[in-house]
Design an enzyme around this catalytic site. Structure first.
Site, mmCIF file in Angstrom:
data_model
loop_
_atom_site.group_PDB
_atom_site.id
_atom_site.type_symbol
_atom_site.label_atom_id
_atom_site.label_comp_id
_atom_site.label_asym_id
_atom_site.label_seq_id
_atom_site.Cartn_x
_atom_site.Cartn_y
_atom_site.Cartn_z
ATOM 1 N N ILE A 1 0.830 -1.210 0.000
ATOM 2 C CA ILE A 1 0.000 0.000 0.000
ATOM 3 C C ILE A 1 0.864 1.260 0.000
ATOM 4 O O ILE A 1 1.960 1.257 0.542
ATOM 5 C CB ILE A 1 -0.973 -0.009 1.219
ATOM 6 C CG1 ILE A 1 -1.954 1.174 1.158
ATOM 7 C CG2 ILE A 1 -0.231 -0.022 2.536
ATOM 8 C CD1 ILE A 1 -3.127 1.064 2.130
ATOM 9 N N CYS A 2 0.370 2.304 -0.659
ATOM 10 C CA CYS A 2 0.960 3.648 -0.616
ATOM 11 C C CYS A 2 2.333 3.677 -1.306
ATOM 12 O O CYS A 2 2.414 3.465 -2.496
ATOM 13 C CB CYS A 2 1.005 4.122 0.840
ATOM 14 S SG CYS A 2 1.120 5.908 1.017
ATOM 15 N N HIS A 3 3.420 3.963 -0.565
ATOM 16 C CA HIS A 3 4.748 3.992 -1.175
ATOM 17 C C HIS A 3 5.364 2.594 -1.281
ATOM 18 O O HIS A 3 6.442 2.438 -1.866
ATOM 19 C CB HIS A 3 5.697 4.882 -0.371
ATOM 20 C CG HIS A 3 5.419 6.348 -0.484
ATOM 21 N ND1 HIS A 3 4.391 6.957 0.191
ATOM 22 C CD2 HIS A 3 6.030 7.337 -1.184
ATOM 23 C CE1 HIS A 3 4.375 8.252 -0.079
ATOM 24 N NE2 HIS A 3 5.356 8.517 -0.914
ATOM 25 N N TYR B 1 0.817 5.055 -4.298
ATOM 26 C CA TYR B 1 0.758 6.486 -3.976
ATOM 27 C C TYR B 1 1.018 7.289 -5.247
ATOM 28 O O TYR B 1 1.895 6.959 -6.033
ATOM 29 C CB TYR B 1 1.809 6.809 -2.900
ATOM 30 C CG TYR B 1 1.640 8.168 -2.288
ATOM 31 C CD1 TYR B 1 0.501 8.488 -1.550
ATOM 32 C CD2 TYR B 1 2.611 9.152 -2.438
ATOM 33 C CE1 TYR B 1 0.338 9.746 -0.986
ATOM 34 C CE2 TYR B 1 2.456 10.410 -1.865
ATOM 35 C CZ TYR B 1 1.315 10.689 -1.145
ATOM 36 O OH TYR B 1 1.152 11.936 -0.586
ATOM 37 N N SER C 1 -2.678 -0.724 -3.108
ATOM 38 C CA SER C 1 -3.540 0.424 -2.845
ATOM 39 C C SER C 1 -2.692 1.694 -2.794
ATOM 40 O O SER C 1 -1.467 1.624 -2.816
ATOM 41 C CB SER C 1 -4.300 0.229 -1.528
ATOM 42 O OG SER C 1 -5.378 -0.655 -1.709
#
Lengths: 268, 268
Positions: free
Chosen positions: B200-202, B221, B249
């Site tokens: 998720i994200c980075h 991200y 995500s």
């Protein structure tokens, strides 16, 4: 070894150089002692961080220390040169303040340029102190350490305003710069003008976002080198890489080489 | 609108659902009030940060709040499933603790796995607290907020030990994971096994370092999406993307969708 080195120096540039070198040795020894005392005045870190005194006092960083502790000779060398520092929240303190101190010592006009403050969508749950509208936040690795006031915002600057652009690192700072349309457009236009773009540590990812790395030789923080390669760059493992109008370095340990490469480029 | 929505629900699944929905509405209203009080008990931030109460109380994040505040129904749903969380200093707190809380609520066995502690070279000037040998540091965006103990180190784990690997974000956390040879090898081997990798994200940049993104659909991200694309991935702008054994995500706002996608994958 010291004597032999000094004699070699003497045979090359004369006796006054020996006197200078001896004075510098004394000054270095004093700096050693003072930094070691400073480091004993700090308790063990609460948070993983990177105190400047620790960095400058580490074995292997003698040249970096000398870079900061040796007064510059020509305070007008960069007079008339205008440098824009593109930076945002989460910049690595020494990577911004180190080169900026040096360029200003050499007489350059340096502006700190931040993305225009636009509050993040409320959904992101972020809290910005009031001063985030006028300042950007410094870190020492994972530790927030302070704020510096910025001079201009990225929507206000023009390519003609500057002779060079410099981008410091820190993981969050370049990450924040990447999402700013004004920053990306400015870098693209600046690159097209052929003027100097200098980036250290994690900053070269901003150049990947600006899509100006294809076919370029560069370096950067080790963990992002794969991104630079995937963006079309050829990554070299050296403290500083100069390729045309692009100067890049890897880490705070390279700040001296990086700053001198910018100096050299601007005075060639 | 609420009444119409409830009637639609009622026509589909009967009256008990209406009672549940009404109970949930009451519970949501209470949560609204409690979070708004919590947010008034915090003074304006000293540092740019992301308090969880702020995130959960933001308009638009009602589903995220309901995800955390609605007790799970089947506490044995993931019983027997073993999940490794790969994380290092600088992980975004809610992105690790949110899914971990959920997976444990569902009965999964979750291990926090960190890179083996190897002190950075002295030249880098870093200071690590003693607890960095046994814990990893949480952040809320730019603010360090705490430490969690890890269970194992990346040199100790085997693909056979786990059914899924999950990597949270935070800019520094994935950056640190990228440089760990054990982490990268484990991810490559895990991917080859066809078992679930969720990021998720980075965190998806770690997958770029492991060179497993070529031809894959994913998200991440916004600021790193260019790196994922340059690594051969096809980036989709949606809260969660499932492509084969890969679930990704973009941001903390996606934690609910992300966690449920992992749940779905592990129970299919």
């Amino acid at each position: 070894m010291k004597t032999i080195k000094q004699l070699t120096v003497a045979s090359l540039v004369g006796l006054s150089a020996v006197a200078n070198a001896q004075a510098q040795d004394k000054s270095n020894a004093a700096a050693d002692y003072e930094l070691s005392v400073l480091n004993k005045l700090g308790s063990p870190a609460a948070v993983v961080n990177m105190p400047v005194s620790q960095l400058l006092n580490a074995p292997g960083n003698e040249a970096l220390r000398a870079f900061f502790f040796t007064p510059v000779q020509n305070k007008a060398l960069l007079k008339g040169k205008r440098i824009a520092v593109l930076a945002a929240d989460g910049f690595e303190e020494i990577e911004l303040l180190g080169p900026v101190w040096y360029f200003r010592e050499l007489g350059a006009q340096v502006d700190i340029v931040a993305p225009k403050f636009v509050p993040a969508p409320e959904r992101y749950g972020l809290m910005f102190p009031e001063m985030a509208k006028t300042h950007i936040m410094a870190i020492q690795y994972l530790q927030p350490v302070g704020w510096i006031k910025f001079d201009r915002t990225a929507d206000q600057i023009k390519v003609a305003d500057y002779d060079a652009v410099f981008i410091p690192g820190g993981a969050w700072n370049p990450d924040n710069l990447r999402q700013d349309k004004d920053v990306i457009k400015f870098i693209r236009d600046f690159n097209a003008s052929g003027k100097l773009i200098a980036a250290i540590c994690h900053a070269p990812v901003v150049l990947a976002s600006a899509d100006i790395l294809n076919g370029r030789k560069l370096t950067g923080y080790w963990n992002i080198q794969v991104d630079l390669k995937n963006a079309g760059g050829t990554v070299l493992e050296q403290p500083v890489v100069t390729d045309g109008n692009l100067i890049t370095s890897r880490h705070p340990i390279d700040v001296a080489d990086f700053s001198r490469a910018v100096e050299k480029w601007l005075t060639k």
